[in-house]
Design an enzyme around this catalytic site. Structure first.
Site, PDB file in Angstrom:
ATOM      1  N   ARG A   1       0.830  -1.206   0.000  1.00 25.69           N
ATOM      2  CA  ARG A   1       0.000   0.000   0.000  1.00 25.69           C
ATOM      3  C   ARG A   1       0.865   1.257   0.000  1.00 25.69           C
ATOM      4  NH1 ARG A   1      -5.344  -1.240   1.006  1.00 25.69           N
ATOM      5  NH2 ARG A   1      -5.657  -3.325   1.866  1.00 25.69           N
TER       6      ARG A   1
ATOM      7  N   HIS B   1       7.861   2.147 -10.444  1.00 23.58           N
ATOM      8  CA  HIS B   1       6.713   1.522  -9.793  1.00 23.58           C
ATOM      9  C   HIS B   1       5.440   1.927 -10.500  1.00 23.58           C
ATOM     10  CE1 HIS B   1       7.549   5.355  -7.762  1.00 23.58           C
ATOM     11  NE2 HIS B   1       6.246   5.458  -7.472  1.00 23.58           N
ATOM     12  N   MET B   2       4.467   1.041 -10.461  1.00 24.70           N
ATOM     13  CA  MET B   2       3.164   1.307 -11.065  1.00 24.70           C
ATOM     14  C   MET B   2       2.141   1.498  -9.960  1.00 24.70           C
ATOM     15  SD  MET B   2       1.176  -0.826 -14.031  1.00 24.70           S
ATOM     16  CE  MET B   2       0.755  -2.233 -13.008  1.00 24.70           C
TER      17      MET B   2
END
Ligand SMILES: [Zn+2]
Length: 107
Positions: free
Chosen positions: A30, A101-102
């Site tokens: 998260r 990062h996606m």
């Protein structure tokens, strides 16, 4: 592994970050500053600065990111209602951590 890179440390399991999903090539966790109810980061374990720094050999890593997003969206219950997948590229594009990062974001 870059010692000064936060996402290298996280993906190597050197922090207490909880992984929602992990494979040989990536981890999912998260976002610490969520922009929406659901805000996950899908992060390759290999250090790549940004989309600009992708090499031809990295094609399978990008595919892995997408194929991790699909089940994560299902697990989060947003596959049907919808979600966004995106990359921020360099400072002007909103990138804050310079390890590829996606984002998976859903309201
Ligand atoms: Zn890194």
């Amino acid at each position: 592994m870059h010692d000064d890179c936060l996402f290298c440390k996280i993906s190597a399991g050197r922090t207490d970050t909880e992984f929602l999903f992990e494979t040989e090539t990536l981890v999912v966790f998260r976002d610490i500053n969520p922009a929406a109810r659901i805000h996950l980061l899908i992060v390759p374990k290999k250090h790549i600065r940004s989309i600009n720094d992708l090499a031809d050999d990295d094609r399978s890593i990008l595919a892995d990111l997408i194929f991790a997003a699909k089940p994560m969206a299902g697990e989060m219950g947003v596959a049907g209602s919808g979600y966004r997948l995106f990359f921020n590229v360099e400072r002007g594009g909103g990138q804050v951590i310079f390890h590829l990062h996606m984002h998976l974001v859903a309201r």
